[in-house]
Design a protein around this motif. Structure first.
Motif, PDB file in Angstrom:
ATOM      1  N   GLU A 239      39.603 -28.068  30.182  1.00 23.62           N
ATOM      2  CA  GLU A 239      39.861 -26.641  30.014  1.00 23.62           C
ATOM      3  C   GLU A 239      39.579 -26.200  28.584  1.00 23.62           C
ATOM      4  OE1 GLU A 239      43.839 -25.983  31.437  1.00 23.62           O
ATOM      5  OE2 GLU A 239      43.301 -26.539  33.487  1.00 23.62           O
ATOM      6  N   ALA A 240      39.972 -27.020  27.614  1.00 24.59           N
ATOM      7  CA  ALA A 240      39.715 -26.686  26.210  1.00 24.59           C
ATOM      8  C   ALA A 240      38.213 -26.632  25.931  1.00 24.59           C
ATOM      9  CB  ALA A 240      40.394 -27.702  25.287  1.00 24.59           C
ATOM     10  N   LEU A 241      37.457 -27.586  26.474  1.00 24.44           N
ATOM     11  CA  LEU A 241      36.008 -27.582  26.269  1.00 24.44           C
ATOM     12  C   LEU A 241      35.386 -26.349  26.902  1.00 24.44           C
ATOM     13  CD1 LEU A 241      33.512 -28.982  25.114  1.00 24.44           C
ATOM     14  CD2 LEU A 241      33.354 -30.276  27.256  1.00 24.44           C
ATOM     15  N   ASN A 242      35.815 -25.983  28.099  1.00 25.90           N
ATOM     16  CA  ASN A 242      35.298 -24.772  28.741  1.00 25.90           C
ATOM     17  C   ASN A 242      35.588 -23.534  27.905  1.00 25.90           C
ATOM     18  OD1 ASN A 242      34.117 -25.938  31.024  1.00 25.90           O
ATOM     19  ND2 ASN A 242      36.051 -25.916  32.141  1.00 25.90           N
ATOM     20  N   GLU A 243      36.790 -23.430  27.365  1.00 27.25           N
ATOM     21  CA  GLU A 243      37.154 -22.291  26.516  1.00 27.25           C
ATOM     22  C   GLU A 243      36.293 -22.266  25.255  1.00 27.25           C
ATOM     23  OE1 GLU A 243      41.365 -22.125  25.733  1.00 27.25           O
ATOM     24  OE2 GLU A 243      41.812 -22.452  27.862  1.00 27.25           O
ATOM     25  N   GLU A 244      36.067 -23.437  24.662  1.00 27.48           N
ATOM     26  CA  GLU A 244      35.253 -23.510  23.453  1.00 27.48           C
ATOM     27  C   GLU A 244      33.822 -23.079  23.739  1.00 27.48           C
ATOM     28  OE1 GLU A 244      35.895 -27.522  22.187  1.00 27.48           O
ATOM     29  OE2 GLU A 244      37.991 -27.126  21.741  1.00 27.48           O
ATOM     30  N   LEU A 245      33.270 -23.509  24.866  1.00 24.11           N
ATOM     31  CA  LEU A 245      31.908 -23.112  25.214  1.00 24.11           C
ATOM     32  C   LEU A 245      31.825 -21.599  25.427  1.00 24.11           C
ATOM     33  CD1 LEU A 245      30.852 -26.006  27.599  1.00 24.11           C
ATOM     34  CD2 LEU A 245      30.075 -25.591  25.266  1.00 24.11           C
ATOM     35  N   ARG A 246      32.817 -21.033  26.108  1.00 23.24           N
ATOM     36  CA  ARG A 246      32.821 -19.573  26.312  1.00 23.24           C
ATOM     37  C   ARG A 246      32.939 -18.834  24.989  1.00 23.24           C
ATOM     38  NH1 ARG A 246      35.818 -20.920  30.919  1.00 23.24           N
ATOM     39  NH2 ARG A 246      37.800 -20.608  29.850  1.00 23.24           N
ATOM     40  N   ALA A 247      33.717 -19.361  24.065  1.00 25.30           N
ATOM     41  CA  ALA A 247      33.921 -18.702  22.779  1.00 25.30           C
ATOM     42  C   ALA A 247      32.668 -18.731  21.905  1.00 25.30           C
ATOM     43  CB  ALA A 247      35.080 -19.364  22.026  1.00 25.30           C
ATOM     44  N   VAL A 248      31.869 -19.758  22.027  1.00 27.05           N
ATOM     45  CA  VAL A 248      30.734 -19.949  21.131  1.00 27.05           C
ATOM     46  C   VAL A 248      29.419 -19.495  21.742  1.00 27.05           C
ATOM     47  CG1 VAL A 248      29.400 -21.664  19.845  1.00 27.05           C
ATOM     48  CG2 VAL A 248      31.882 -21.841  19.938  1.00 27.05           C
TER      49      VAL A 248
ATOM     50  N   VAL B 202      26.951 -31.503  25.913  1.00 31.83           N
ATOM     51  CA  VAL B 202      28.112 -31.174  25.100  1.00 31.83           C
ATOM     52  C   VAL B 202      29.204 -32.179  25.435  1.00 31.83           C
ATOM     53  CG1 VAL B 202      29.799 -29.406  24.511  1.00 31.83           C
ATOM     54  CG2 VAL B 202      27.465 -28.743  25.157  1.00 31.83           C
ATOM     55  N   VAL B 203      29.677 -32.878  24.408  1.00 29.17           N
ATOM     56  CA  VAL B 203      30.653 -33.945  24.608  1.00 29.17           C
ATOM     57  C   VAL B 203      31.967 -33.573  23.924  1.00 29.17           C
ATOM     58  CG1 VAL B 203      31.167 -36.395  24.266  1.00 29.17           C
ATOM     59  CG2 VAL B 203      28.793 -35.658  24.674  1.00 29.17           C
ATOM     60  N   GLY B 204      33.023 -33.545  24.710  1.00 24.39           N
ATOM     61  CA  GLY B 204      34.372 -33.385  24.183  1.00 24.39           C
ATOM     62  C   GLY B 204      35.112 -34.695  24.402  1.00 24.39           C
ATOM     63  N   VAL B 205      35.810 -35.150  23.386  1.00 24.11           N
ATOM     64  CA  VAL B 205      36.505 -36.436  23.462  1.00 24.11           C
ATOM     65  C   VAL B 205      38.005 -36.187  23.317  1.00 24.11           C
ATOM     66  CG1 VAL B 205      36.710 -38.746  22.466  1.00 24.11           C
ATOM     67  CG2 VAL B 205      34.503 -37.563  22.406  1.00 24.11           C
ATOM     68  N   TYR B 206      38.773 -36.831  24.152  1.00 23.77           N
ATOM     69  CA  TYR B 206      40.222 -36.731  24.043  1.00 23.77           C
ATOM     70  C   TYR B 206      40.796 -38.137  24.070  1.00 23.77           C
ATOM     71  CZ  TYR B 206      40.879 -37.957  28.940  1.00 23.77           C
ATOM     72  OH  TYR B 206      40.902 -38.635  30.128  1.00 23.77           O
ATOM     73  N   ASP B 207      42.008 -38.241  23.591  1.00 20.65           N
ATOM     74  CA  ASP B 207      42.721 -39.505  23.682  1.00 20.65           C
ATOM     75  C   ASP B 207      44.142 -39.178  24.104  1.00 20.65           C
ATOM     76  OD1 ASP B 207      43.138 -42.196  23.662  1.00 20.65           O
ATOM     77  OD2 ASP B 207      43.001 -42.443  21.505  1.00 20.65           O
ATOM     78  N   VAL B 208      44.776 -40.104  24.754  1.00 17.59           N
ATOM     79  CA  VAL B 208      46.145 -39.916  25.192  1.00 17.59           C
ATOM     80  C   VAL B 208      47.049 -40.430  24.084  1.00 17.59           C
ATOM     81  CG1 VAL B 208      47.866 -40.504  26.933  1.00 17.59           C
ATOM     82  CG2 VAL B 208      45.462 -40.226  27.596  1.00 17.59           C
TER      83      VAL B 208
ATOM     84  N   ALA C  82      45.710 -38.007  33.640  1.00 19.19           N
ATOM     85  CA  ALA C  82      44.971 -36.999  34.418  1.00 19.19           C
ATOM     86  C   ALA C  82      45.257 -35.603  33.867  1.00 19.19           C
ATOM     87  CB  ALA C  82      45.343 -37.085  35.890  1.00 19.19           C
ATOM     88  N   PHE C  83      46.510 -35.350  33.487  1.00 22.57           N
ATOM     89  CA  PHE C  83      46.864 -34.061  32.903  1.00 22.57           C
ATOM     90  C   PHE C  83      46.144 -33.861  31.580  1.00 22.57           C
ATOM     91  CE2 PHE C  83      49.616 -31.509  30.117  1.00 22.57           C
ATOM     92  CZ  PHE C  83      49.607 -30.308  30.820  1.00 22.57           C
ATOM     93  N   ASP C  84      46.116 -34.894  30.736  1.00 23.15           N
ATOM     94  CA  ASP C  84      45.447 -34.802  29.441  1.00 23.15           C
ATOM     95  C   ASP C  84      43.948 -34.565  29.623  1.00 23.15           C
ATOM     96  OD1 ASP C  84      47.719 -35.075  27.859  1.00 23.15           O
ATOM     97  OD2 ASP C  84      47.621 -37.258  27.947  1.00 23.15           O
ATOM     98  N   GLU C  85      43.344 -35.206  30.609  1.00 25.15           N
ATOM     99  CA  GLU C  85      41.922 -34.998  30.861  1.00 25.15           C
ATOM    100  C   GLU C  85      41.672 -33.561  31.311  1.00 25.15           C
ATOM    101  OE1 GLU C  85      38.170 -36.607  33.537  1.00 25.15           O
ATOM    102  OE2 GLU C  85      40.112 -37.596  33.736  1.00 25.15           O
ATOM    103  N   GLN C  86      42.519 -33.048  32.175  1.00 25.15           N
ATOM    104  CA  GLN C  86      42.357 -31.663  32.633  1.00 25.15           C
ATOM    105  C   GLN C  86      42.496 -30.693  31.472  1.00 25.15           C
ATOM    106  OE1 GLN C  86      41.214 -30.573  35.483  1.00 25.15           O
ATOM    107  NE2 GLN C  86      41.343 -28.477  34.760  1.00 25.15           N
ATOM    108  N   GLN C  87      43.463 -30.930  30.607  1.00 25.90           N
ATOM    109  CA  GLN C  87      43.625 -30.081  29.424  1.00 25.90           C
ATOM    110  C   GLN C  87      42.376 -30.138  28.551  1.00 25.90           C
ATOM    111  OE1 GLN C  87      47.363 -31.457  27.650  1.00 25.90           O
ATOM    112  NE2 GLN C  87      48.140 -29.391  27.994  1.00 25.90           N
ATOM    113  N   ALA C  88      41.798 -31.317  28.382  1.00 25.97           N
ATOM    114  CA  ALA C  88      40.594 -31.477  27.570  1.00 25.97           C
ATOM    115  C   ALA C  88      39.426 -30.727  28.200  1.00 25.97           C
ATOM    116  CB  ALA C  88      40.266 -32.958  27.403  1.00 25.97           C
TER     117      ALA C  88
END
Length: 148
Positions: A68-77, A40-46, A60-66
């Protein structure tokens, strides 16, 4: 991202959209059928990281947010159940199409959601799914939200 042990790989891009959730569900079922590892690949950009007028950013903050968002998406689906394929998560900074095309190297299939921008607009603008279908080094499955 490329497994070297010979296990088939199913790569799926997830971006938080309903069509990417449908793609994730499709990819899980396919990986189960063929005994593949699901990547599962999540891509972010600054935002503003390039150019002269960019404000200071904390990558580093943006990567951490990405992450966390991917983890939430996986839990939701995804639901935990028997038969769930081995899963690897990758959060990568960059252009989504380029990252997914690179991840497609050696994969059995690349699965992406199709947002359905439609006709002429997608020809002018291009889309991640269109770029992946054209340039990936493996077959590409584009899943629409209403098909799963």
């Amino acid at each position: 991202m490329n497994a070297t042990d010979g296990t088939p790989r199913v790569v799926v891009g997830v971006d938080g959209s309903a069509s990417s959730y449908a793609a994730l569900r499709w990819a899980v079922r396919h990986a189960e059928r063929v005994g593949a590892v699901l990547e599962v690949v999540g891509v972010y950009d600054v935002p503003g990281a390039t150019g002269w007028s960019a404000p200071p950013v904390d990558a580093a903050f943006d990567e951490q947010q990405a992450r966390e968002a991917l983890n939430e998406e996986l839990r939701a689906v995804l639901t935990t159940r028997d038969g769930m394929p081995p899963l690897e998560q990758h959060v990568v900074r960059g252009n989504p199409a380029e990252v997914l095309i690179e991840a497609s190297a050696g994969a059995e299939v690349l699965v992406v959601g199709g947002r359905g921008r439609g006709g002429f607009a997608s020809l002018l603008l291009g889309s991640v799914s269109q770029q992946c279908a054209t340039h990936a080094s493996c077959p590409v499955v584009i899943v629409r939200e209403d098909t799963v």
